[in-house]
Design a protein around this motif. Structure first.
Motif, short mmCIF file in Angstrom:
data_model
loop_
_atom_site.label_atom_id
_atom_site.label_comp_id
_atom_site.label_asym_id
_atom_site.label_seq_id
_atom_site.Cartn_x
_atom_site.Cartn_y
_atom_site.Cartn_z
N LYS A 139 35.62 30.61 38.45
CA LYS A 139 34.68 29.52 38.75
C LYS A 139 33.52 29.50 37.77
O LYS A 139 32.78 28.51 37.69
N PHE A 140 33.35 30.58 36.98
CA PHE A 140 32.31 30.62 35.97
C PHE A 140 32.83 30.28 34.57
O PHE A 140 32.10 30.39 33.58
N VAL A 141 34.13 29.91 34.48
CA VAL A 141 34.72 29.53 33.19
C VAL A 141 34.88 28.02 33.16
O VAL A 141 35.67 27.45 33.94
N PRO A 142 34.15 27.31 32.30
CA PRO A 142 34.19 25.85 32.30
C PRO A 142 35.59 25.25 32.17
O PRO A 142 35.90 24.24 32.81
N ARG A 143 36.45 25.86 31.38
CA ARG A 143 37.80 25.32 31.23
C ARG A 143 38.54 25.31 32.57
O ARG A 143 39.27 24.37 32.89
N ALA A 144 38.37 26.36 33.36
CA ALA A 144 39.02 26.43 34.66
C ALA A 144 38.49 25.35 35.59
O ALA A 144 39.26 24.75 36.38
N LEU A 145 37.21 25.06 35.50
CA LEU A 145 36.63 23.99 36.32
C LEU A 145 37.21 22.64 35.93
O LEU A 145 37.53 21.81 36.78
N VAL A 146 37.35 22.40 34.62
CA VAL A 146 37.94 21.15 34.15
C VAL A 146 39.39 21.04 34.59
O VAL A 146 39.86 19.96 34.97
N ASN A 147 40.11 22.16 34.57
CA ASN A 147 41.51 22.16 35.03
C ASN A 147 41.62 22.00 36.54
O ASN A 147 42.72 21.81 37.06
N ARG A 148 40.49 22.12 37.23
CA ARG A 148 40.45 22.09 38.70
C ARG A 148 41.35 23.16 39.31
O ARG A 148 42.03 22.93 40.32
N ASP A 149 41.34 24.32 38.67
CA ASP A 149 42.09 25.47 39.18
C ASP A 149 41.32 26.74 38.82
O ASP A 149 41.42 27.25 37.71
N THR A 150 40.52 27.22 39.75
CA THR A 150 39.70 28.40 39.50
C THR A 150 40.27 29.65 40.17
O THR A 150 39.57 30.64 40.38
N ARG A 151 41.55 29.61 40.49
CA ARG A 151 42.20 30.78 41.07
C ARG A 151 42.42 31.82 39.98
O ARG A 151 43.17 31.59 39.05
N GLY A 152 41.76 32.95 40.08
CA GLY A 152 41.94 34.00 39.10
C GLY A 152 40.64 34.60 38.63
O GLY A 152 39.57 34.34 39.19
N PHE A 153 40.70 35.40 37.56
CA PHE A 153 39.54 36.16 37.09
C PHE A 153 39.81 36.68 35.68
O PHE A 153 40.94 36.64 35.19
N ILE A 154 38.77 37.20 35.06
CA ILE A 154 38.88 37.99 33.83
C ILE A 154 38.12 39.28 34.06
O ILE A 154 36.96 39.26 34.48
N LYS A 155 38.77 40.41 33.81
CA LYS A 155 38.15 41.72 34.02
C LYS A 155 38.08 42.46 32.71
O LYS A 155 39.06 42.53 31.95
N ILE A 156 36.91 43.03 32.42
CA ILE A 156 36.71 43.87 31.25
C ILE A 156 36.41 45.29 31.70
O ILE A 156 35.56 45.52 32.56
N VAL A 157 37.13 46.25 31.11
CA VAL A 157 36.88 47.67 31.35
C VAL A 157 36.28 48.24 30.06
O VAL A 157 36.86 48.10 28.97
N ALA A 158 35.10 48.87 30.15
CA ALA A 158 34.41 49.37 28.96
C ALA A 158 33.98 50.82 29.15
O ALA A 158 33.79 51.29 30.28
N ASP A 159 33.87 51.51 28.05
CA ASP A 159 33.35 52.88 28.04
C ASP A 159 31.84 52.82 28.31
O ASP A 159 31.09 52.21 27.54
#
Length: 480
Positions: free
Chosen positions: A391-411
């Motif tokens: 829901k914080f990714v503009p492209r997903a909002l335009v696609n009208r499909d915000t199901r999902g996520f992006i996860k970053i794992v960092a040291d």
């Protein structure tokens, strides 16, 4: 003139991605190559795996979009009628045949190596291995090679469950040849094949129930399984977790398949018109006589290899699924190339899976590169993570499909990114970008301050990186 000590420089058993990559590399270096294939040229990917499954998944998604568009996009009126399964499967076959011809059979002719139809098995001794090749007319020829490559792939594995042999179950191979859309289907498994096939048939009109031993996509981040479970629920796919199948039988009255399973300590029965078994794959090494030439295999039949892909016989190598390594065609292709460099050039190169990308072609897709949170901790990395809802990714909002996520794992000590996982549209492209980020050893701060094109899903990587230090809910939609 000296007589060559061997009939060939390289003899390959199999004709899939790993075999072809090796043959191309060896032929380009002037080596005499023999390739032996007992079945259809091209291996799993083009014939029964990547190409046919993704072709049908694309068709199923097109139908789903037509059905679903009215709910997502105001002003659209769309619908989808029944599926003509014979025509759909015929189109898939035509695509497979064209790609098999262009990318495999024709290539072998262009490069000029010998492609022999027949069944190969090792003979001789560990010190002097040879191949016995039985051709379709029943005659057998014995050939020798300086090096041998086992690239026989893998096949669907069927667990030993009482009653399994008494029902007409489907595998991912036979399911893609069905001539009608089943009214209902039970899917055993929760890995990438089970996920893709379950959604494929659900979108074609089948009522699907999945019986999963642990959770969906259990090898990936737990957020991924949870996200896909929500998607599947939205699409009418029933997911039964922690189900341990105890027996299978056919109902004599309806002809349906009935599966008994232990669920949450109790016994339940599940019934459907068809049963699809997608519980994993096993390397194909039966009848190769590997033990005769000193090649050791593991518990699942995989050829045991070192980091350079050499077996326990120094003249015999293995590539692709038959090694028991990750089952991706691009892994097999990389294996094939590496084997030639190691066998003929003494390169001593080892396989490096640290930044391996992996994609499950559900919709939305699941993709990842590098380590999961759990793997980073197991490796002794003190890690810090952020999960960015779409829901914080503009492209997903335009696609009208915000199901999902992006996860970053960092040291946590260096800020270096060690893993990226995404569930969303075009997640595979996010994983591809992730490979370059990981290979470059980039930090969260670096990614947060890079250029990124607005209204792309890949922009979500930058926003996820920004979330380590910024409340992204307070950003303007196109703020850098």
């Amino acid at each position: 003139m000296s007589v060559p000590a061997f009939d060939y420089d390289l003899a390959i058993i199999g004709s899939g991605g790993g075999a072809f990559a090796a043959a191309i590399r060896a032929t380009n270096r002037g080596k005499r190559v023999l390739m032996v294939e007992r079945s259809t040229v091209g291996g799993t990917c083009v014939n029964t795996g990547c190409i046919p499954s993704k072709a049908l998944l694309a068709a199923a998604e097109a139908r789903h979009v037509a059905v679903d568009a009215f709910g997502r996009f105001p002003g659209l009126r769309t619908s989808a009628g029944p599926v003509n399964m014979p025509e759909l499967v015929s189109g898939k076959r035509s695509l497979v045949e064209a790609m098999r011809s262009e990318k495999y059979v024709d290539l072998a002719a262009d490069y000029g190596w010998k492609l022999q139809h027949g069944t190969a098995a090792f003979a001789g001794t560990a010190a002097a291995p040879v191949l016995n090749i039985t051709v379709p007319d029943g005659t057998t020829e014995t050939v020798s090679a300086q090096h041998y490559l086992v690239a026989t792939g893998s096949s669907p594995w069927i667990p030993e469950v009482p009653g399994m042999d008494e029902v007409d179950y489907l595998t991912s191979t036979s399911a893609m040849e069905l001539q009608e859309v089943p009214s209902s289907m039970l899917v055993l498994g929760g890995g990438y094949v089970a996920l893709e096939q379950a959604q494929l048939f659900a979108r074609l009109g089948t009522k699907v129930t999945m019986l999963v031993r642990s959770r969906l996509a259990s090898a990936e981040e737990p957020e991924a399984g949870n996200a896909l479970a929500g998607v599947f629920s939205d699409e009418g796919i029933r997911v039964i977790r922690r189900a341990s199948v105890s027996s299978i039988r056919a109902d004599p009255a309806s002809g349906d398949v009935v599966v008994s399973a232990s669920v949450s300590g109790g016994q339940e029965e599940f019934e459907a018109a068809r049963l699809l078994v997608a519980t994993g794959r096993r390397p194909v090494t039966d009848n190769l006589n590997l033990c005769m030439v000193g090649v050791e295999t593991g518990e699942r039949g995989e050829v045991l290899v070192d980091g350079c892909l050499r077996s326990t016989n120094p003249r015999i190598w293995a590539a692709g699924d038959v090694t028991g390594h990750r089952e991706f065609v691009y892994v097999a292709a990389a294996h094939g190339t590496l084997v030639i460099e190691n066998a003929f050039e003494g390169a001593g190169r080892e396989v490096d899976y640290r930044h391996l990308p992996r994609v499950t072609f559900t919709s939305p897709a699941l993709a990842a590169a590098g380590m999961t949170d759990k793997e980073a901790n197991q490796a002794g990395i003190r890690c810090v993570c952020r999960v960015l809802p779409l829901k914080f990714v503009p492209r997903a909002l335009v696609n009208r499909d915000t199901r999902g996520f992006i996860k970053i794992v960092a040291d946590a000590d260096t800020g270096r990114i060690v893993g990226i996982t995404a569930v969303g549209k075009e997640a595979g492209d996010i994983a591809a970008a992730g490979v370059y980020i990981l290979e470059a050893g980039m930090t969260v701060d670096q990614v947060a301050n890079l250029w990124s094109p607005y209204l792309t899903m890949a922009e979500g990587i930058k926003i996820a990186a920004q979330s380590f230090t910024t409340d992204v809910s307070k950003l303007s939609c196109c703020a850098a």
